[in-house]
Design a protein around this motif. Structure first.
Motif, PDB file in Angstrom:
ATOM      1  N   LYS A  29      23.190  20.315   1.691  1.00  0.00           N
ATOM      2  CA  LYS A  29      23.926  19.674   0.594  1.00  0.00           C
ATOM      3  C   LYS A  29      24.772  18.527   1.113  1.00  0.00           C
ATOM      4  O   LYS A  29      25.254  18.545   2.246  1.00  0.00           O
ATOM      5  CB  LYS A  29      24.864  20.685  -0.089  1.00  0.00           C
ATOM      6  N   LYS A  30      24.982  17.539   0.267  1.00  0.00           N
ATOM      7  CA  LYS A  30      25.798  16.386   0.641  1.00  0.00           C
ATOM      8  C   LYS A  30      27.233  16.806   0.945  1.00  0.00           C
ATOM      9  O   LYS A  30      27.853  16.296   1.874  1.00  0.00           O
ATOM     10  CB  LYS A  30      25.760  15.331  -0.477  1.00  0.00           C
ATOM     11  N   TRP A  31      27.789  17.774   0.188  1.00  0.00           N
ATOM     12  CA  TRP A  31      29.164  18.185   0.432  1.00  0.00           C
ATOM     13  C   TRP A  31      29.302  18.851   1.797  1.00  0.00           C
ATOM     14  O   TRP A  31      30.361  18.800   2.420  1.00  0.00           O
ATOM     15  CB  TRP A  31      29.700  19.089  -0.684  1.00  0.00           C
ATOM     16  N   GLN A  32      28.238  19.450   2.317  1.00  0.00           N
ATOM     17  CA  GLN A  32      28.284  20.059   3.640  1.00  0.00           C
ATOM     18  C   GLN A  32      28.375  18.975   4.714  1.00  0.00           C
ATOM     19  O   GLN A  32      29.064  19.143   5.722  1.00  0.00           O
ATOM     20  CB  GLN A  32      27.063  20.948   3.853  1.00  0.00           C
ATOM     21  N   GLU A  33      27.696  17.862   4.471  1.00  0.00           N
ATOM     22  CA  GLU A  33      27.801  16.722   5.379  1.00  0.00           C
ATOM     23  C   GLU A  33      29.239  16.186   5.380  1.00  0.00           C
ATOM     24  O   GLU A  33      29.797  15.874   6.427  1.00  0.00           O
ATOM     25  CB  GLU A  33      26.816  15.632   4.963  1.00  0.00           C
ATOM     26  N   TRP A  34      29.837  16.093   4.208  1.00  0.00           N
ATOM     27  CA  TRP A  34      31.237  15.655   4.103  1.00  0.00           C
ATOM     28  C   TRP A  34      32.163  16.647   4.794  1.00  0.00           C
ATOM     29  O   TRP A  34      33.146  16.254   5.437  1.00  0.00           O
ATOM     30  CB  TRP A  34      31.637  15.455   2.639  1.00  0.00           C
ATOM     31  N   ALA A  35      31.883  17.941   4.695  1.00  0.00           N
ATOM     32  CA  ALA A  35      32.703  18.953   5.374  1.00  0.00           C
ATOM     33  C   ALA A  35      32.672  18.738   6.887  1.00  0.00           C
ATOM     34  O   ALA A  35      33.695  18.895   7.564  1.00  0.00           O
ATOM     35  CB  ALA A  35      32.221  20.354   5.014  1.00  0.00           C
ATOM     36  N   ALA A  36      31.521  18.371   7.406  1.00  0.00           N
ATOM     37  CA  ALA A  36      31.414  18.080   8.839  1.00  0.00           C
ATOM     38  C   ALA A  36      32.276  16.883   9.204  1.00  0.00           C
ATOM     39  O   ALA A  36      32.972  16.884  10.229  1.00  0.00           O
ATOM     40  CB  ALA A  36      29.954  17.826   9.215  1.00  0.00           C
ATOM     41  N   LYS A  37      32.264  15.852   8.372  1.00  0.00           N
ATOM     42  CA  LYS A  37      33.081  14.658   8.638  1.00  0.00           C
ATOM     43  C   LYS A  37      34.569  14.981   8.593  1.00  0.00           C
ATOM     44  O   LYS A  37      35.344  14.495   9.424  1.00  0.00           O
ATOM     45  CB  LYS A  37      32.741  13.557   7.638  1.00  0.00           C
ATOM     46  N   VAL A  38      34.967  15.794   7.638  1.00  0.00           N
ATOM     47  CA  VAL A  38      36.375  16.188   7.537  1.00  0.00           C
ATOM     48  C   VAL A  38      36.775  17.007   8.764  1.00  0.00           C
ATOM     49  O   VAL A  38      37.838  16.784   9.350  1.00  0.00           O
ATOM     50  CB  VAL A  38      36.633  16.971   6.234  1.00  0.00           C
ATOM     51  N   THR A  39      35.930  17.938   9.161  1.00  0.00           N
ATOM     52  CA  THR A  39      36.212  18.749  10.343  1.00  0.00           C
ATOM     53  C   THR A  39      36.337  17.873  11.578  1.00  0.00           C
ATOM     54  O   THR A  39      37.244  18.057  12.395  1.00  0.00           O
ATOM     55  CB  THR A  39      35.110  19.808  10.545  1.00  0.00           C
ATOM     56  N   ASP A  40      35.464  16.888  11.707  1.00  0.00           N
ATOM     57  CA  ASP A  40      35.502  15.968  12.839  1.00  0.00           C
ATOM     58  C   ASP A  40      36.833  15.232  12.891  1.00  0.00           C
ATOM     59  O   ASP A  40      37.385  14.989  13.964  1.00  0.00           O
ATOM     60  CB  ASP A  40      34.330  14.991  12.755  1.00  0.00           C
ATOM     61  N   PHE A  41      37.371  14.887  11.746  1.00  0.00           N
ATOM     62  CA  PHE A  41      38.642  14.169  11.662  1.00  0.00           C
ATOM     63  C   PHE A  41      39.800  15.018  12.188  1.00  0.00           C
ATOM     64  O   PHE A  41      40.735  14.501  12.795  1.00  0.00           O
ATOM     65  CB  PHE A  41      38.899  13.749  10.210  1.00  0.00           C
ATOM     66  N   PHE A  42      39.756  16.334  11.974  1.00  0.00           N
ATOM     67  CA  PHE A  42      40.869  17.213  12.309  1.00  0.00           C
ATOM     68  C   PHE A  42      40.758  17.899  13.664  1.00  0.00           C
ATOM     69  O   PHE A  42      41.594  18.729  14.004  1.00  0.00           O
ATOM     70  CB  PHE A  42      41.039  18.294  11.226  1.00  0.00           C
ATOM     71  N   THR A  43      39.743  17.581  14.435  1.00  0.00           N
ATOM     72  CA  THR A  43      39.567  18.259  15.716  1.00  0.00           C
ATOM     73  C   THR A  43      39.207  17.264  16.808  1.00  0.00           C
ATOM     74  O   THR A  43      38.682  16.186  16.539  1.00  0.00           O
ATOM     75  CB  THR A  43      38.473  19.345  15.616  1.00  0.00           C
ATOM     76  N   SER A  44      39.482  17.655  18.030  1.00  0.00           N
ATOM     77  CA  SER A  44      39.063  16.831  19.164  1.00  0.00           C
ATOM     78  C   SER A  44      37.622  17.136  19.557  1.00  0.00           C
ATOM     79  O   SER A  44      37.041  16.450  20.385  1.00  0.00           O
ATOM     80  CB  SER A  44      39.995  17.061  20.355  1.00  0.00           C
ATOM     81  N   SER A  45      37.043  18.168  18.963  1.00  0.00           N
ATOM     82  CA  SER A  45      35.646  18.505  19.213  1.00  0.00           C
ATOM     83  C   SER A  45      34.736  17.455  18.583  1.00  0.00           C
ATOM     84  O   SER A  45      35.113  16.778  17.631  1.00  0.00           O
ATOM     85  CB  SER A  45      35.309  19.866  18.602  1.00  0.00           C
TER      86      SER A  45
END
Length: 70
Positions: A35-51
């Motif tokens: 789903k597109k929202w899952q792709e957005w969730a990955a982007k949001v997670t990337d923003f909040f982590t150094s991983s």
């Protein structure tokens, strides 16, 4: 995240608490979904982590596994 339909509020809050307390423990994180929202969730997670976080479509599951192992 195959056939994932979402969270209830209690489940989302529990998941966020665990994730926030362990974000710095992860190396690479691959989100594999459909789903597109899952792709957005990955982007949001990337923003909040150094991983390093990357989204892969379900068809790219094997590529995601390889990417994590690099």
């Amino acid at each position: 995240m195959k056939d994932f339909h979402g969270y209830d509020l209690e489940g989302l809050w529990a998941d966020i608490k665990v994730d926030v307390s362990h974000l710095s423990d992860y190396g690479r994180m691959a989100f594999v979904g459909e789903k597109k929202w899952q792709e957005w969730a990955a982007k949001v997670t990337d923003f909040f982590t150094s991983s390093e976080v990357k989204f892969f479509d379900l068809k790219e599951k094997e590529e995601a596994k390889k990417w994590i192992g690099q």
